[in-house]
Design a protein around this motif. Structure first.
Motif, PDB file in Angstrom:
ATOM      1  N   GLY A 201      20.451   9.655  14.773  1.00  0.00           N
ATOM      2  CA  GLY A 201      19.577  10.990  14.931  1.00  0.00           C
ATOM      3  C   GLY A 201      18.046  10.602  15.033  1.00  0.00           C
ATOM      4  O   GLY A 201      17.469  11.928  15.027  1.00  0.00           O
TER       5      GLY A 201
ATOM      6  N   GLN B 171      19.269  18.210   8.318  1.00  0.00           N
ATOM      7  CA  GLN B 171      18.494  19.044   9.318  1.00  0.00           C
ATOM      8  C   GLN B 171      17.058  19.208   8.709  1.00  0.00           C
ATOM      9  O   GLN B 171      16.724  19.614   7.599  1.00  0.00           O
TER      10      GLN B 171
ATOM     11  N   SER C 243      22.510  12.354  11.079  1.00  0.00           N
ATOM     12  CA  SER C 243      23.847  12.471  11.094  1.00  0.00           C
ATOM     13  C   SER C 243      24.055  11.069  10.078  1.00  0.00           C
ATOM     14  O   SER C 243      23.650  10.058  10.290  1.00  0.00           O
TER      15      SER C 243
ATOM     16  N   ARG D 185      17.772  16.805  13.477  1.00  0.00           N
ATOM     17  CA  ARG D 185      18.936  16.521  12.900  1.00  0.00           C
ATOM     18  C   ARG D 185      19.458  14.882  12.789  1.00  0.00           C
ATOM     19  O   ARG D 185      19.905  14.299  13.789  1.00  0.00           O
TER      20      ARG D 185
ATOM     21  N   THR E  89      31.467  13.201   7.736  1.00  0.00           N
ATOM     22  CA  THR E  89      29.970  13.246   8.276  1.00  0.00           C
ATOM     23  C   THR E  89      28.971  14.239   7.370  1.00  0.00           C
ATOM     24  O   THR E  89      29.282  15.282   7.144  1.00  0.00           O
TER      25      THR E  89
ATOM     26  N   GLU F 106      24.016   6.023   9.816  1.00  0.00           N
ATOM     27  CA  GLU F 106      23.086   7.208  10.284  1.00  0.00           C
ATOM     28  C   GLU F 106      22.769   6.947  11.893  1.00  0.00           C
ATOM     29  O   GLU F 106      22.860   6.204  12.420  1.00  0.00           O
TER      30      GLU F 106
ATOM     31  N   TYR G  71      24.940  15.802   7.224  1.00  0.00           N
ATOM     32  CA  TYR G  71      23.708  15.787   8.305  1.00  0.00           C
ATOM     33  C   TYR G  71      22.710  16.340   7.121  1.00  0.00           C
ATOM     34  O   TYR G  71      22.687  16.953   6.176  1.00  0.00           O
TER      35      TYR G  71
END
Length: 123
Positions: A8, A81, A21, A19, A77, A6, A79
Motif C-alpha cells: 500500500g 490509515q 496493509s 492505507r 490483516t 506490507e 491496516y
C-alpha cells in the motif's frame, strides 16, 4: 513463526491519504500485538502505533488524529490509515508482531517484521 507482508505504500501529495496493509501468516494465533514502525533516511526506527488482540490502540503523538490502526481478524490483516499526510511522514513503514502478555515498549520487543513499504509525501 509469523510472516508479515506490507503493501500500500507509494507517493502522495501533502494532505493526501494512504492505507497500508499488513497481512500475517504462519502462527498467527501467537500474535498479541501488531505494531507499525517507520524509519526515515538517517533516522532511527520509531513507533507509529500498535494494536492489541483486544483492539486497544496506541499512537505516537505526532500521528494522533491523523493515523488510525485497525484490524480484520478474519483476514489476519492489520491496516494503517494515514490521512493529512505531511512530508515529515516520508519513511519506510514496517509492521511488526509479538506474542505474550507484556505491552511491547521497543522495536527490539518485536521478533517478527515485514519487509517494509516506502511512503513518500511530496508535491
Amino acid at each position: 513463526q509469523v510472516q508479515l507482508v506490507e503493501s500500500g505504500g507509494g507517493l502522495v501529495q501533502p494532505g493526501g491519504s494512504l492505507r497500508l496493509s499488513c497481512a500475517a501468516s504462519g502462527s498467527v494465533f501467537d500474535i498479541a500485538f501488531m505494531g507499525w514502525y517507520r524509519q526515515a533516511p538517517g533516522k532511527e526506527r520509531e513507533l507509529v502505533g500498535y494494536i492489541s488482540n483486544g483492539g486497544i490502540t496506541k499512537y505516537q503523538d505526532s500521528v494522533k488524529g491523523r493515523f488510525t490502526i485497525s484490524r480484520d481478524s478474519a483476514k489476519n490483516t492489520v491496516y494503517l490509515q494515514m490521512n493529512s499526510l505531511k512530508p515529515a511522514d516520508t519513511a519506510v513503514y514496517y509492521c511488526a508482531a509479538v506474542g505474550g502478555w507484556s505491552i511491547p515498549l521497543r522495536a527490539a520487543d518485536y521478533p517478527w517484521w515485514g519487509q517494509g513499504t516506502q511512503v513518500a509525501v511530496s508535491s
